[in-house]
Design a protein around this motif. Sequence first.
Motif, PDB file in Angstrom:
ATOM      1  N   LYS A   1      75.881 -29.438  -3.513  1.00 28.33           N
ATOM      2  CA  LYS A   1      76.869 -29.811  -2.499  1.00 28.33           C
ATOM      3  C   LYS A   1      76.313 -29.770  -1.083  1.00 28.33           C
ATOM      4  CE  LYS A   1      80.786 -28.249  -5.290  1.00 28.33           C
ATOM      5  NZ  LYS A   1      81.960 -27.336  -5.364  1.00 28.33           N
ATOM      6  N   THR A   2      75.097 -29.218  -0.927  1.00 27.63           N
ATOM      7  CA  THR A   2      74.477 -29.129   0.397  1.00 27.63           C
ATOM      8  C   THR A   2      72.983 -29.399   0.276  1.00 27.63           C
ATOM      9  OG1 THR A   2      73.940 -26.768   0.249  1.00 27.63           O
ATOM     10  CG2 THR A   2      76.140 -27.342   1.071  1.00 27.63           C
ATOM     11  N   VAL A   3      72.366 -29.700   1.392  1.00 29.13           N
ATOM     12  CA  VAL A   3      70.916 -29.909   1.411  1.00 29.13           C
ATOM     13  C   VAL A   3      70.167 -28.652   0.961  1.00 29.13           C
ATOM     14  CG1 VAL A   3      68.940 -30.251   2.945  1.00 29.13           C
ATOM     15  CG2 VAL A   3      70.891 -31.814   3.059  1.00 29.13           C
ATOM     16  N   PRO A   4      70.503 -27.450   1.482  1.00 28.33           N
ATOM     17  CA  PRO A   4      69.805 -26.253   0.996  1.00 28.33           C
ATOM     18  C   PRO A   4      69.922 -26.053  -0.517  1.00 28.33           C
ATOM     19  CG  PRO A   4      70.869 -25.753   3.068  1.00 28.33           C
ATOM     20  CD  PRO A   4      71.341 -27.128   2.666  1.00 28.33           C
ATOM     21  N   GLN A   5      71.071 -26.395  -1.099  1.00 29.49           N
ATOM     22  CA  GLN A   5      71.206 -26.306  -2.553  1.00 29.49           C
ATOM     23  C   GLN A   5      70.248 -27.280  -3.233  1.00 29.49           C
ATOM     24  OE1 GLN A   5      75.274 -26.778  -3.898  1.00 29.49           O
ATOM     25  NE2 GLN A   5      75.748 -24.632  -3.516  1.00 29.49           N
ATOM     26  N   GLY A   6      70.137 -28.483  -2.700  1.00 33.33           N
ATOM     27  CA  GLY A   6      69.218 -29.461  -3.274  1.00 33.33           C
ATOM     28  C   GLY A   6      67.780 -28.993  -3.198  1.00 33.33           C
ATOM     29  N   ILE A   7      67.419 -28.370  -2.085  1.00 27.78           N
ATOM     30  CA  ILE A   7      66.051 -27.864  -1.921  1.00 27.78           C
ATOM     31  C   ILE A   7      65.797 -26.707  -2.882  1.00 27.78           C
ATOM     32  CG2 ILE A   7      64.537 -26.646  -0.297  1.00 27.78           C
ATOM     33  CD1 ILE A   7      65.738 -28.514   1.882  1.00 27.78           C
ATOM     34  N   CYS A   8      66.772 -25.828  -3.064  1.00 28.57           N
ATOM     35  CA  CYS A   8      66.635 -24.740  -4.039  1.00 28.57           C
ATOM     36  C   CYS A   8      66.442 -25.302  -5.448  1.00 28.57           C
ATOM     37  CB  CYS A   8      67.871 -23.847  -4.009  1.00 28.57           C
ATOM     38  SG  CYS A   8      67.691 -22.401  -2.965  1.00 28.57           S
ATOM     39  N   ALA A   9      67.199 -26.355  -5.762  1.00 31.88           N
ATOM     40  CA  ALA A   9      67.081 -26.971  -7.082  1.00 31.88           C
ATOM     41  C   ALA A   9      65.676 -27.527  -7.299  1.00 31.88           C
ATOM     42  CB  ALA A   9      68.123 -28.071  -7.239  1.00 31.88           C
ATOM     43  N   MET A  10      65.109 -28.132  -6.236  1.00 31.32           N
ATOM     44  CA  MET A  10      63.749 -28.663  -6.361  1.00 31.32           C
ATOM     45  C   MET A  10      62.713 -27.553  -6.490  1.00 31.32           C
ATOM     46  SD  MET A  10      63.774 -31.802  -6.784  1.00 31.32           S
ATOM     47  CE  MET A  10      61.989 -31.912  -6.833  1.00 31.32           C
ATOM     48  N   GLN A  11      62.955 -26.418  -5.871  1.00 32.89           N
ATOM     49  CA  GLN A  11      62.046 -25.288  -6.007  1.00 32.89           C
ATOM     50  C   GLN A  11      62.067 -24.746  -7.439  1.00 32.89           C
ATOM     51  OE1 GLN A  11      63.695 -22.882  -2.868  1.00 32.89           O
ATOM     52  NE2 GLN A  11      62.213 -23.600  -1.336  1.00 32.89           N
ATOM     53  N   ALA A  12      63.178 -24.972  -8.147  1.00 30.84           N
ATOM     54  CA  ALA A  12      63.298 -24.524  -9.538  1.00 30.84           C
ATOM     55  C   ALA A  12      62.870 -25.601 -10.534  1.00 30.84           C
ATOM     56  CB  ALA A  12      64.746 -24.110  -9.814  1.00 30.84           C
ATOM     57  N   TYR A  13      62.586 -26.808 -10.037  1.00 29.12           N
ATOM     58  CA  TYR A  13      62.238 -27.951 -10.898  1.00 29.12           C
ATOM     59  C   TYR A  13      60.869 -27.734 -11.539  1.00 29.12           C
ATOM     60  CZ  TYR A  13      61.151 -32.933 -11.835  1.00 29.12           C
ATOM     61  OH  TYR A  13      60.810 -34.132 -12.411  1.00 29.12           O
ATOM     62  N   ASP A  14      60.832 -27.711 -12.868  1.00 28.54           N
ATOM     63  CA  ASP A  14      59.594 -27.433 -13.600  1.00 28.54           C
ATOM     64  C   ASP A  14      59.475 -28.426 -14.755  1.00 28.54           C
ATOM     65  OD1 ASP A  14      57.454 -26.478 -15.038  1.00 28.54           O
ATOM     66  OD2 ASP A  14      58.155 -24.403 -15.142  1.00 28.54           O
ATOM     67  N   THR A  15      58.567 -29.375 -14.625  1.00 25.77           N
ATOM     68  CA  THR A  15      58.440 -30.438 -15.626  1.00 25.77           C
ATOM     69  C   THR A  15      57.800 -29.968 -16.929  1.00 25.77           C
ATOM     70  OG1 THR A  15      56.329 -31.115 -14.629  1.00 25.77           O
ATOM     71  CG2 THR A  15      58.328 -32.248 -13.880  1.00 25.77           C
ATOM     72  N   ASP A  16      57.373 -28.720 -16.978  1.00 27.56           N
ATOM     73  CA  ASP A  16      56.851 -28.178 -18.235  1.00 27.56           C
ATOM     74  C   ASP A  16      57.978 -27.729 -19.167  1.00 27.56           C
ATOM     75  OD1 ASP A  16      54.207 -28.580 -17.567  1.00 27.56           O
ATOM     76  OD2 ASP A  16      54.014 -26.634 -16.582  1.00 27.56           O
ATOM     77  N   LEU A  17      59.201 -27.698 -18.643  1.00 27.32           N
ATOM     78  CA  LEU A  17      60.346 -27.273 -19.450  1.00 27.32           C
ATOM     79  C   LEU A  17      60.975 -28.466 -20.157  1.00 27.32           C
ATOM     80  CD1 LEU A  17      62.059 -24.868 -16.868  1.00 27.32           C
ATOM     81  CD2 LEU A  17      60.479 -24.251 -18.711  1.00 27.32           C
ATOM     82  N   SER A  18      61.867 -28.197 -21.096  1.00 32.29           N
ATOM     83  CA  SER A  18      62.620 -29.263 -21.758  1.00 32.29           C
ATOM     84  C   SER A  18      63.686 -29.775 -20.795  1.00 32.29           C
ATOM     85  CB  SER A  18      63.295 -28.735 -23.024  1.00 32.29           C
ATOM     86  OG  SER A  18      64.345 -27.844 -22.691  1.00 32.29           O
ATOM     87  N   ILE A  19      64.266 -30.915 -21.104  1.00 32.17           N
ATOM     88  CA  ILE A  19      65.251 -31.517 -20.207  1.00 32.17           C
ATOM     89  C   ILE A  19      66.463 -30.612 -20.018  1.00 32.17           C
ATOM     90  CG2 ILE A  19      66.369 -32.858 -22.062  1.00 32.17           C
ATOM     91  CD1 ILE A  19      66.773 -35.072 -19.913  1.00 32.17           C
ATOM     92  N   ASP A  20      66.930 -29.972 -21.104  1.00 29.73           N
ATOM     93  CA  ASP A  20      68.076 -29.067 -20.986  1.00 29.73           C
ATOM     94  C   ASP A  20      67.712 -27.835 -20.170  1.00 29.73           C
ATOM     95  OD1 ASP A  20      69.762 -30.704 -22.415  1.00 29.73           O
ATOM     96  OD2 ASP A  20      69.335 -29.760 -24.342  1.00 29.73           O
ATOM     97  N   GLU A  21      66.494 -27.341 -20.346  1.00 30.10           N
ATOM     98  CA  GLU A  21      66.059 -26.173 -19.577  1.00 30.10           C
ATOM     99  C   GLU A  21      65.937 -26.502 -18.092  1.00 30.10           C
ATOM    100  OE1 GLU A  21      63.370 -23.683 -22.811  1.00 30.10           O
ATOM    101  OE2 GLU A  21      62.478 -25.425 -21.797  1.00 30.10           O
ATOM    102  N   ILE A  22      65.423 -27.692 -17.794  1.00 28.84           N
ATOM    103  CA  ILE A  22      65.324 -28.109 -16.392  1.00 28.84           C
ATOM    104  C   ILE A  22      66.716 -28.196 -15.768  1.00 28.84           C
ATOM    105  CG2 ILE A  22      64.648 -29.962 -14.822  1.00 28.84           C
ATOM    106  CD1 ILE A  22      62.417 -30.665 -16.769  1.00 28.84           C
TER     107      ILE A  22
END
Length: 542
Positions: free
Chosen positions: A405-426
């Motif tokens: 809902k906010t830019v900081p939330q989007g940035i936090c989500a990208m910091q948690a983005y890990d392409t080594d995980l499965s799609i559901d885990e991501i």
Amino acid sequence: MNITDIKTIDARAMRLMILNAAATIENNCTKLNDLNVFPVPDGDTGSNMALTVSAAARELANGKRESAGEIANIAAKAMLRGARGNSGVITSLLFRGIATELTGLDTCNAEALSNALQSGVAAAYKAVSNPAEGTILTVSRLAADAAVKAAQSGSIMFVFDKAIEAAKEALSQTTEMNPVLKKAGVVDAGGFGWVLILEAMKDAVCGNEIKSSVDFTAQASESADFSSFDSEDITFAYCTEFIVSRTNTNDPANLKAELEKLGDSLVVVDDEEIIKVHVHTNDPGSALHLAIEYGQFISVKVENMKLQHSNKIAEDLSGASPVAEYGVVAVSPGEGITEVFGELGVDECVSGGQTMNPSTDDILAAIEKVSAKNIFVLPNNKNIILAAEQACEISDKNVIVIPSKTVPQGICAMQAYDTDLSIDEIKDTMTESLSNVTTMQMTTAVRDSNMNGLDIKKDDFIALCEGELMAGGKDEAVLIDMLISKIKETDRDIITVYFGCDVSEEEAVEMSARFEEAFGEDNVSLVPGGQSVYRYIVSAEI
């Protein structure tokens, strides 16, 4: 023929119904926007509904269609792709349900009309995860219920009369259903828009055309084709386009004169409601800063033409881009924030945010640009989530909306983005990360208001925490100190401050020093976000 004897709606009448609906929303756009009682610059219900319905009007402005069902479907598809903001998306869903019911019908009788209105309501309620009553949903639902009862008469006019009567009654009750509306003494803007649409469609069946303040047949030619310039010799890097609603008497000619100093390929189109600008410049922030003096942003798009050209050359040399497993699209309100998202791994950014909600089609276009099987979308604004969800349904790719809902939330989500995980885990990891940050914002009030016990005056500085109005006043430094105190209550001490395009670097550094004094210099980062609405967006993490 007596209008009470009208039993069916043919293709001609259905087409005029859509054109009238678009015209009445365009003509009443400012009135709908003014019903917004919150002092924070908002997505503007009237502007969003107008842009949504006018997408259908442009599609139907020229050309003959053979059946009422075909016209309803063409209009619904155009609205879905052009939908902006929650009010626009819900409006598009109401028409989408109507089209579903009328598919295959040459004409529409009273029973089909009433069923179509109910189908539209069902589609809207189904798409909204937590339907709020006292909104356009309530107004459309009660109108449809009345239409079903009236359909037994067989009269199209009687169905419209009863639907409109019920809609107006429901609209008056929205004031009682919503404490904020009650305090301000106004009705729900989206619900009012739906009443106007029903009345306009009834007029169409009677053969009465509503003249619009906008020429839908000419809109397509307002944007010049700039694709023919030599992209290998680009003097000004950023293709900057925006639309602002005219909220004051400032002369657009003055804006044009100032913009001429910033770049080339300038096109300025204006009427009584909007100013539409296209310019190539090396300083899009300054262009947007000039524009804000003329009204609120309806849409903004900034593209780096040099980067686009370089990417195109690389693509031509390497052939088709390899298809990745995962990709990310994010909505960004400013050039600096776009750069941050890019550094974190976002593949495509859609320009937009508060007061400039991108359409479903804008988000879809970004999704289609990403060469990946699974695309995560970060709306970064609560008023964009519905449009993003509709893009999911249209795209052939597997699209997952992370409800930031906010830019900081989007940035936090990208910091948690890990392409080594499965799609559901991501998905789970990115979604869970949204609660790791507290978002605070500083802006200026666009109207007088009394909210949360605070007496806010137009042009006051106002501070928000998680979207809730926290404080207001003439002294911005005092409000900054209040934000700092609020952050300390949350036990979060990693601070990032994104300053907007209307804040000088000197002002930003001075303000940032207050955060550094409270949390330590090593814990505070200052970033030129370039956003046009919020003077400061503050991210507080643990």
